[in-house]
Design a protein around this motif. Structure first.
Motif, short mmCIF file in Angstrom:
data_model
loop_
_atom_site.label_atom_id
_atom_site.label_comp_id
_atom_site.label_asym_id
_atom_site.label_seq_id
_atom_site.Cartn_x
_atom_site.Cartn_y
_atom_site.Cartn_z
N ASP A 1 34.68 19.88 57.29
CA ASP A 1 34.51 19.12 56.05
C ASP A 1 34.23 17.64 56.37
OD1 ASP A 1 34.55 18.96 53.25
OD2 ASP A 1 36.67 18.38 53.22
N LEU A 2 34.98 17.11 57.33
CA LEU A 2 34.79 15.70 57.72
C LEU A 2 33.38 15.49 58.28
CD1 LEU A 2 36.47 12.97 58.09
CD2 LEU A 2 36.58 13.62 60.49
N ILE A 3 32.94 16.41 59.13
CA ILE A 3 31.61 16.29 59.73
C ILE A 3 30.53 16.40 58.64
CG2 ILE A 3 29.95 17.44 61.27
CD1 ILE A 3 32.39 18.27 63.01
N ALA A 4 30.72 17.35 57.73
CA ALA A 4 29.71 17.56 56.67
C ALA A 4 29.61 16.35 55.75
CB ALA A 4 30.07 18.82 55.88
N ARG A 5 30.73 15.65 55.57
CA ARG A 5 30.75 14.51 54.65
C ARG A 5 30.65 13.17 55.39
NH1 ARG A 5 35.79 14.49 51.28
NH2 ARG A 5 34.53 13.08 50.04
N ALA B 1 28.35 20.84 72.60
CA ALA B 1 27.77 19.99 71.55
C ALA B 1 28.26 20.49 70.20
CB ALA B 1 26.24 20.02 71.61
N VAL B 2 28.71 19.56 69.36
CA VAL B 2 29.18 19.89 68.02
C VAL B 2 28.11 19.46 67.03
CG1 VAL B 2 31.02 19.57 66.33
CG2 VAL B 2 31.55 19.45 68.79
N ILE B 3 27.61 20.43 66.27
CA ILE B 3 26.50 20.15 65.35
C ILE B 3 26.99 19.31 64.16
CG2 ILE B 3 24.85 21.22 63.76
CD1 ILE B 3 24.07 21.50 66.71
N GLY B 4 26.14 18.37 63.75
CA GLY B 4 26.43 17.54 62.58
C GLY B 4 25.60 17.98 61.39
N THR B 5 24.43 17.36 61.23
CA THR B 5 23.59 17.69 60.08
C THR B 5 22.95 19.07 60.22
OG1 THR B 5 21.85 16.43 61.14
CG2 THR B 5 23.07 15.35 59.38
N GLY B 6 22.57 19.44 61.42
CA GLY B 6 22.03 20.78 61.63
C GLY B 6 20.73 21.03 60.89
N GLY B 7 20.52 22.27 60.50
CA GLY B 7 19.30 22.65 59.79
C GLY B 7 18.49 23.68 60.56
N ALA C 1 20.79 15.70 65.36
CA ALA C 1 21.47 16.85 64.75
C ALA C 1 22.88 17.05 65.32
CB ALA C 1 20.66 18.12 64.98
N VAL C 2 23.20 16.32 66.42
CA VAL C 2 24.49 16.48 67.08
C VAL C 2 25.48 15.45 66.54
CG1 VAL C 2 25.71 16.39 69.29
CG2 VAL C 2 23.42 17.40 69.17
N PHE C 3 26.63 15.93 66.11
CA PHE C 3 27.68 15.02 65.64
C PHE C 3 28.43 14.40 66.80
CE2 PHE C 3 32.12 14.28 64.38
CZ PHE C 3 31.91 13.36 63.37
N GLY C 4 28.73 15.21 67.80
CA GLY C 4 29.49 14.70 68.94
C GLY C 4 29.62 15.75 70.01
N GLU D 1 24.75 24.61 61.45
CA GLU D 1 25.56 24.01 60.39
C GLU D 1 26.62 23.08 60.97
OE1 GLU D 1 25.62 27.42 57.01
OE2 GLU D 1 26.95 27.78 58.72
N ALA D 2 27.13 22.22 60.12
CA ALA D 2 28.17 21.27 60.53
C ALA D 2 29.32 22.01 61.20
CB ALA D 2 28.68 20.49 59.32
N GLY D 3 29.69 21.54 62.38
CA GLY D 3 30.82 22.12 63.09
C GLY D 3 30.49 23.30 63.97
#
Ligand code: ZN
Length: 286
Positions: free
Chosen positions: A39-43, A135-141, A152-155, A239-241
């Motif tokens: 949820d945190l990553i998506a927002r 790799a942890v996906i952020g916005t993805g797609g 696309a990578v959150f962290g 997807e996120a996460g």
């Protein structure tokens, strides 16, 4: 920023790790911020400012030693992992370099905390470790081009692609041998991508009981992370996460003669420069 999932008692909380020794609870400072890490990553685009403010204020920090760190993403939507992606690991596996990226899934129920025990399953005598950058996906797609993949990578975090070698290799499809409970330890936290100058130049090590078994650098990836994201997203929505295990270097237990599999009581430790370390003690499945 270093983002963790932790508990002090029963409730799962989100936190910002300040200096490797202290953590500030986002869940206490701003209870409505996010339900969990996904949820945190998506927002993130809406909440990043507030997270940074809470981290900067550093009110009522907790000692990291006093909390239980969980997998930063406790139940990802999916875990994708690439096989045979470092030349020295390909050589020790007696296989050729794959023409196409070789992907398998790890069941999401295999997720494990960074310092939680790793099970030696009842059916197994061939549990192996694999040091991996995750790799942890952020916005993805979908259809994320190589040159856009970094965004696309959150962290990033440290992962151990624990593997039951006999189950992995007795069928052409690896996923079940890669999916035993507790066999996807990740953590100790997510380091956001802005703090990782170059994910393709990180020292990565795997140790067993303090003995250095794997010692490489993510510069040695055959298919780099951007190739991986481009390839996967041609097929599936990221997807996120979502977690991407990016492959392991040489030095796994199966590469030794005789093979050196994990036994009850062994400590399997994985370290990546700048991202921290995870370490689990092996114990028999109850
Ligand atoms: Zn692996």
């Amino acid at each position: 920023m270093k983002l963790a999932t932790f508990s002090q008692g029963s409730a799962s909380e989100l936190g910002v790790v300040l200096d490797g020794e202290r953590i500030v609870s986002l869940s206490r400072a701003a209870p409505s911020l996010a339900r969990n890490m996904i949820d945190l990553i998506a927002r993130w685009s809406q909440v990043e400012g507030e997270v940074r403010r809470i981290a900067a204020e550093a009110k009522d920090p907790l000692a990291l030693a006093d909390v239980h760190l969980h997998a930063p993403v406790r139940r990802p939507g999916k875990i994708m992992a690439i096989g045979l992606n470092y030349a020295d690991h390909i050589a020790e596996s007696n296989m050729g370099t794959p023409e196409h990226q070789l992907w398998f899934t790890k069941a999401v129920t295999s997720i494990n905390g960074p310092f939680d025990p790793i099970q030696i399953p009842k059916v197994s005598q061939a549990v192996d470790y694999e040091a991996e950058l995750v790799a942890v996906i952020g916005t993805g797609g979908r259809h994320i081009a190589k040159d856009k993949a970094a965004s696309a990578v959150f962290g990033y975090c440290v992962g151990n692609d624990v593997t039951e070698r006999a189950w992995q290799h007795r069928t052409p499809q690896w996923s079940v041998g890669k999916s035993f409970d507790t066999h996807a330890p990740i953590g100790p936290w997510i380091t956001t991508a802005d703090e990782v100058a170059d994910p393709h130049n990180l020292g990565i090590r795997g140790l067993v009981n303090g003995e250095l078994r794997q010692n490489s650098n993510t510069s040695n990836l055959v298919f780099n992370i951007w190739d991986q994201i481009e390839h996967l997203s041609k097929a599936m929505t990221l997807e996120a996460g979502d977690l991407i295990f990016t492959g392991t270097p040489g030095g796994v237990g199966a590469g030794f003669k005789p093979m050196k599999f994990l036994q009850a009581g062994d400590r399997s430790r994985i370290e990546i420069d700048g991202l921290g370390a995870i370490e689990g003690v092996c114990e028999p499945e109850a």
